[in-house]
Structures are given as C-alpha cells and as structure tokens.
Design an enzyme around this catalytic site. Structure first.
Site, PDB file in Angstrom:
ATOM      1  CG  ASN A 256     -18.639  18.326 -10.636  1.00 51.59           C
ATOM      2  OD1 ASN A 256     -17.993  17.400 -10.164  1.00 51.59           O
ATOM      3  ND2 ASN A 256     -19.950  18.331 -10.666  1.00 51.59           N
ATOM      4  CD  GLU A 257     -22.030  15.153 -12.647  1.00 55.84           C
ATOM      5  OE1 GLU A 257     -22.957  15.959 -12.464  1.00 55.84           O
ATOM      6  OE2 GLU A 257     -22.095  13.949 -12.366  1.00 55.84           O
TER       7      GLU A 257
ATOM      8  CB  CYS B  53     -24.353  28.804 -23.599  1.00 56.21           C
ATOM      9  SG  CYS B  53     -24.531  30.596 -23.462  1.00 56.21           S
TER      10      CYS B  53
ATOM     11  CB  CYS C  27     -22.696  30.719 -27.759  1.00 56.43           C
ATOM     12  SG  CYS C  27     -22.008  30.148 -26.188  1.00 56.43           S
TER      13      CYS C  27
ATOM     14  CD  GLU D 258     -19.804  13.038  -8.330  1.00 57.31           C
ATOM     15  OE1 GLU D 258     -21.045  12.913  -8.303  1.00 57.31           O
ATOM     16  OE2 GLU D 258     -19.244  14.102  -8.649  1.00 57.31           O
TER      17      GLU D 258
ATOM     18  CE  LYS E  85     -32.932  20.407   3.576  1.00 59.85           C
ATOM     19  NZ  LYS E  85     -33.070  21.013   2.244  1.00 59.85           N
ATOM     20  CE1 TYR E  86     -33.862  15.780   4.276  1.00 61.62           C
ATOM     21  CE2 TYR E  86     -34.814  17.021   2.449  1.00 61.62           C
ATOM     22  CZ  TYR E  86     -34.674  16.803   3.807  1.00 61.62           C
ATOM     23  OH  TYR E  86     -35.332  17.596   4.689  1.00 61.62           O
TER      24      TYR E  86
HETATM   25  C1  GLA Z   1     -23.256  14.904  -9.551  1.00 65.04           C
HETATM   26  C2  GLA Z   1     -22.286  15.957  -9.119  1.00 65.04           C
HETATM   27  C3  GLA Z   1     -22.123  16.054  -7.644  1.00 65.04           C
HETATM   28  C4  GLA Z   1     -23.433  15.844  -6.929  1.00 65.04           C
HETATM   29  C5  GLA Z   1     -24.031  14.541  -7.367  1.00 65.04           C
HETATM   30  C6  GLA Z   1     -25.317  14.208  -6.656  1.00 65.04           C
HETATM   31  O1  GLA Z   1     -22.697  13.720  -9.907  1.00 65.04           O
HETATM   32  O2  GLA Z   1     -21.029  15.831  -9.723  1.00 65.04           O
HETATM   33  O3  GLA Z   1     -21.587  17.320  -7.362  1.00 65.04           O
HETATM   34  O4  GLA Z   1     -24.287  16.881  -7.234  1.00 65.04           O
HETATM   35  O5  GLA Z   1     -24.317  14.621  -8.722  1.00 65.04           O
HETATM   36  O6  GLA Z   1     -25.836  12.973  -7.101  1.00 65.04           O
HETATM   37 ZN    ZN Z   2     -22.769  31.506 -24.498  1.00 67.87          ZN
END
Ligand code: GLA
Ligand code: ZN
Length: 675
Positions: free
Chosen positions: A149-150, A155, A160, A307, A356-357
C-alpha cells in the site's frame, strides 16, 4: 482492459471487516447493495492477523470475507497486506525496522515502516503473497491484486547502506568513475574503498530533507531507494504471477509523491492506480494535472482511482467536508481524465485509532440516512447506468508537458540559485494556463515518444539526460514546437554541469546562450516587454523567481527584460530549427503572460479548445472507436452556460439531448455521447 471481469466502472473501496464484529457484516452487505458498490479492496493491513507467528498462517477470516462479498455480488481487489509488518517480526528481526533520516533506529509502530533492503522483509512478503495467490487464484471474486500500500519513505540503515554500495558498483563499475561522477575532489571526498561511502542523510551530507552538499550521492540515493522499494514490489508481483498470470497487478500510487520515480515503477505495473486526496482549496487544475500524470505513466492507458474520501480526511490540518455534489464532481473528474474505477477510502468508518475521523461511505451512525451515503448511493446508481460505455476509452491531447522525477530531485537538491524554485509549481503554471484555455494536455516522461504531439513543453528542464537533447532536436526538426524555460539544460544525470555555456545540450535547438542566472527576492519583479505583437502576446508582463541573462545565437528575440541592469536583454526567444520552432522563456512570468503565450502557441498550431466555456468549467474528451464522450464538469457553485459549438449528442447522465448552448448545473456534470 482493467474491468474485463466486471465490465462497468468499478465502484467501491477499502473495506476492513476484520476491524469489526461479525454482526456488522450483514449490515455492510445490505448497505453496499443500496450504494451500488461492487468492488471491495480488502486485506490491506492484515498481515499480523494472517500470520500470527513465523510459521502460522490464518486465512479463515479472509476466506469467509471473500465468500460473503462474492455471494453479494461484490468483487475483490485483493491486497497482499505487506504495507505494515507484524510486531512479532520487528521483535524477532529488528533488521526489518527502518533507520530514519536523522539516523534513529525505529521501533515497531506506524506503517510503511519496513526496510526495503531487509532480506527478512523480502522473504516474508514474498511468502505471504504466494500464500494468498495460491489460495485465491481460482476464486471468481478475484478481480485484481493490490500489492502492499502506498509504497514510500526512505531508509538509511546499515543494510540499505550496504545495498547502496552494490547498486553503485553496478552503476559505475569503478570507484574512479564514481569519484568523477560525484566530483569528489570537492571538499576532499575522494573514495578509495566502496565501504567508505555512507548513506546521505542528516548525519552525513544532507539537511532539511532536501538540501545536500553533494547532489551526486543524494540523487543516486533517491534512485537507489526508489529501486529498492520497486524490487520489493516486484518480488511480490512475480510471486503472484506464478499462480495468476492473467489477473492484473497494481499498487496504489500517490500522484506527484516526490520520493519514487513512478515512470520507472509503471513499467512493472499492469495497471496504474492512485489515491486522490485534494484539499477543498486545491485548484481543480492541479488535480486534473495529477490525473493526467497518472494516465501518462502508462502512456494513456486508463487507470484506477483507487482511493478518495467520500467526505473528509483526517490527516490534513483542516479537514473540510466535501460540499454537496463535490464528491460526485471529483469522481467524474477522475473518469473524465481516464479513470475506469471510482473507489473510496473507506467503506466503513473505523471505530478507533487515527483514521476514525476519516470519511467513509458508512458513517459512525451506522445507517444509510446520511448526506454522504445518499450522495454515494446516487453516484453508484449513475455508474451502474453508464455500464461499460466509457471503459477503455482514451483521452487525446496534442500538447504535452514533460515531468521527470529525477529532474525534480535535482532541481530541489541543488544549492542555489534560489530556494523558491518548485519544479511541480512551474509545471503547474503551464498546465493551469492550458486548462483555463480549455486545451487538453498530456503529462509525459522523458522516455515518452513525442511523435504524436504538436507542442512539447518542458518547464525547468534542468537535467538533460543522455540522448534527450537529440530527441528534442528530432521532434523540432520534424515540425514540432518545443518550449523550455529558465534554468534548463544545466546538468547531466549526475548533476554535473554541461560546460561551454547554458543551456548546454539544448543550446543548438534553442539558438541562445545563457550567461548568468539572477535570483529575485520574494516580492521583487522584473518585466517581460514584448517588442511587438505575436498573436495574443502583446505589451508588458511581470516576471519573477529567476531571470536568465541570455544572448541570441540565431533565435528571434520577441521580448526583453524591462528593468535592472539587464533591461533590454532577451526574455523570450523563438528559434526556427528544421521545420519547427524552439521557444525559450527565460524567466517565470505572470499568469496573464502564460495565457497569452499558450493561446498564441496553440493558435499557431491550430489547436482549439474543446468547447467555449466560462471559467470554472472543465471539459475533456474520451474517445472509443467511433464514439466520443465530452465531459463537462462545472466547478462553480452556480450553473454555467457552455457553447458546444458544432458538437451535439445525448447527456448520458440526464438522458437529455445536448446541442448549442447547454447549462451545466452548479457543481454538476454532463457526459455527452456523440457518434
Ligand atoms: C492513504 C492510505 C489509506 C488511508 C488513507 C487515508 O491513501 O492508502 O490506507 O490511510 O490514506 O486518507
Ligand atoms: Zn534499510
């Protein structure tokens, strides 16, 4: 095509049922149906749940989730869960933990926190990707893989550092070559042993995150870290492909995210996907430019909007709600620019921890009687109604803006001539002017083929890579119009200055020589004074930031500086080269100049706006075979009249015929299908 298995614009988003008790799941199913949701991205952060210890895997919850979703007509975008390693792994193998920019060894916590060079991290992420692929390879719900993810962050650990040396040996072969490339005789830095080289961070060559004593090593470290994370992605990719060669694989990118060279990454992605989080005051043209960049990564292939928030974020300083209609408008903006999916983070708002927000389709109240849910359900209905019409259609542009991550690193790592130069902002100035003129532009990389374009603009092309000047020359020679700006053609790929006068290798095509570069203090301006009229260009404009002091070597001088000791020196030139033209904008001019300059260039090339629309109305065209889809997106709160000119057709959203003058409602959208 992205959507083969589910031939409509996918609608859904991140879904974390593992954070909830089973009694909410039936409610989720019911509400997804109400909202027209047909895709769920699952298993994004479940590594610790899937693998409670070194040799134990538990996928029962995932089996059950996939079955349940499938039974309810929801397809799965299946993540590999490697964006956050389990706590046991960090405890047992501290090598998976990163060392940060300031040299501090991290402890367990957060996410996106694994060292990209760690053999343990690579081993276990490959294993779990394989476990998942083997387990779900034949599941009919599986639509696409979502690796980690993203990806992001750097590092600076010992692993490294050691891998960096290996990477450098591959790149340079000998220390002698490396010493030359980095100009290490400066400040007595000559290296005699590879092991003398250390990672460049706050403990060694850098400060403030992007200032450095040695651009050479800092640039290479960025390349290396981008490659190291890409290798992590590729390890999982290859593991997955062993079992599901036909299921597409992606990872979610982040637009102009500075740290990774996405043009390089896109080569290894079947589909580009990205996460779009503009603030309420982000100019729509900036979001548009980012979509176009994401589309440009795979040379125009449609992408996934992976997203966006249905309502608000949690991580900005001021998390404004998306105003009524804005979520729909911004969703269609993505589609208008090449997205074949509309997906959210997230489907159900979490109960605890820092998100949560963060907005969600299902809010904390838990039922469907909310503004946000109603808007989501309305959009879900529309996307169902659109069916497969728009899928795989293409956005065509005659103008391209060049964007290069390594050039960004180099311009921002440089010490002098100004701290105020922001590469992305300069690119946006050009993009924004075109956007306001209603002229579509592609965002392209330095490897993109130029032959389909009439105009190629490369703002602040500071770093000219091997072969690029020749590519530009061939483009202009063949009749193309090339534009570049101040502070271009200065260095090669190692940030070593091209000697013999700026703009180095671009000097021939541009027909100019830049002798000096003046940096203007904030609030200080000079003027660009036209010597005559050239299309819309006329009179005097303001400029600032940097002023190149140039001499013509054959280029026609169209404007001069109006002030200071270099008053009367050229500020805008055009050089005839072969059948084309090469323009040099020697400074950073005001918005009025950009508009007149680009409208003149486009008029000279016969490139016209798609429609006549007032400010705030965005128009794009997606084309598929004989059919074309004209998107009209009204970012104004009030209705706006658009003159369609000769175009006519049917608005797919309202079902109404559209021709001549149409009124697009405030924050409204029309998608006019023409044959
Ligand atoms: C990113 C992440 C998600 C979430 C959103 C919140 O895009 O990929 O897991 O944390 O931000 O905006
Ligand atoms: Zn490293």
């Amino acid at each position: 095509m992205i959507n083969d298995k589910l031939p409509k614009i996918w609608y859904g988003g991140d879904y974390n049922p593992e954070q909830w008790e089973a009694d909410t799941w039936a409610e989720d199913d019911r509400m997804f149906k109400l909202a027209g949701i047909d895709v769920a991205t699952i298993n994004v952060f479940s590594w610790a749940l899937n693998q409670p210890s070194e040799d134990v895997y538990h996928f029962e919850w995932l089996d059950e989730t996939i079955e349940r979703l499938h039974a309810n007509g929801v397809g799965v975008c299946l993540a590999t869960s490697t964006g956050a390693h389990p706590a046991w792994m960090a405890k047992k193998y501290p090598e998976v933990l990163r060392v940060d920019y300031n040299g501090r060894k991290r402890k367990f916590g957060g996410r996106h926190n694994s060292c990209p060079s760690s053999p343990v991290y690579r081993h276990y992420s490959r294993l779990i990707a394989g476990e998942l692929a083997r387990r779900y390879k034949d599941h009919p719900a599986l639509l696409i893989w979502h690796v980690s993810n993203e990806y992001g962050g750097y590092c600076y650990c010992d692993l490294c550092e050691a891998q960096f040396r290996v990477w450098l040996q591959k790149r340079y072969g000998t220390l002698d070559k490396l010493n030359k490339a980095w100009n290490t005789r400066f400040w007595g830095h000559t290296f005699y042993d590879w092991d003398e080289i250390v990672a460049p961070n706050a403990l060694s060559e850098e400060w403030n995150g992007n200032r450095t004593n040695f651009q050479g090593i800092s640039l290479d470290y960025r390349r290396f870290q981008s490659d190291a994370l890409l290798e992590c992605y590729r390890i999982e990719y290859e593991e997955i492909k062993k079992y599901t060669p036909d299921v597409p694989v992606t990872t979610n990118l982040m637009g102009f995210y500075p740290e990774l060279n996405y043009f390089e990454w896109a080569k290894y992605m079947d589909v580009v996907s990205w996460d779009n989080y503009p603030a309420l005051d982000t100019p729509p043209s900036f979001t548009a430019m980012t979509h176009d960049l994401m589309r440009g990564l795979k040379h125009g292939q449609p992408f996934m909007l992976m997203e966006q928030t249905p309502s608000q974020q949690n991580w900005q300083a001021y998390n404004a709600l998306k105003r009524p209609g804005v979520m729909r408008l911004w969703s269609y903006q993505a589609v208008a620019r090449g997205a074949d999916t509309v997906m959210f983070f997230q489907l159900r708002r979490s109960i605890g921890a820092c998100e949560k927000y963060h907005g969600a389709v299902i809010e904390h109240v838990g039922h469907e009687h909310t503004r946000v849910f109603r808007e989501c359900a309305e959009l879900g209905r529309e996307l169902q109604q659109l069916g497969d019409k728009l899928l795989d259609s293409r956005v065509a542009a005659k103008v391209a803006i060049v964007y290069d991550w390594e050039n960004r690193w180099a311009t921002e790592l440089t010490s002098g001539p100004t701290v105020a130069l922001k590469y992305v902002d300069e690119a946006h100035k050009y993009y924004d002017a075109l956007y306001k003129l209603g002229i579509p532009a592609d965002m392209i990389g330095v490897e993109t083929d130029l032959s389909g374009y009439d105009i190629v603009i490369a703002p602040v092309l500071y770093m000219v890579k091997t072969g690029y000047a020749a590519k530009i020359e061939a483009f202009v020679e063949a009749g193309g119009t090339f534009v570049t700006t101040f502070f271009s053609g200065i260095v090669n790929e190692n940030d070593l200055v091209t000697l013999g006068g700026y703009p180095g290798e671009l000097r021939k095509v541009l027909g100019i020589w830049a002798e000096e570069i003046d940096a203007l203090f904030p609030g200080t301006v000079n003027q660009v004074v036209m010597k005559g009229e050239r299309g819309a260009l006329n009179g005097t404009y303001e400029c600032g930031l940097l002023c190149d002091l140039i001499h013509s070597e054959g280029a026609e001088v169209l404007a001069e500086y109006g002030d200071d000791f270099y008053k009367g020196m050229p500020a805008l030139t055009v050089n005839r080269f072969g059948n084309g033209q090469a323009w040099y904008v020697a400074t950073s001019p005001d918005e009025r100049f950009m508009k007149d300059f680009l409208s003149n260039l486009c008029a000279e090339k016969g490139i016209e706006p798609l429609v006549k629309a007032p400010a705030g109305v965005e128009a794009t065209l997606r084309v598929k075979g004989e059919k074309s889809y004209l998107f009209l997106l009204n970012h104004n709160p009030e209705a706006s009249a658009v003159d369609l000119g000769g175009r006519s057709g049917t608005d797919l959203l309202s079902g109404q015929a559209a021709q001549g003058n149409v009124a697009v409602p405030g924050r409204g959208v029309m998608i006019i299908e023409t044959v």
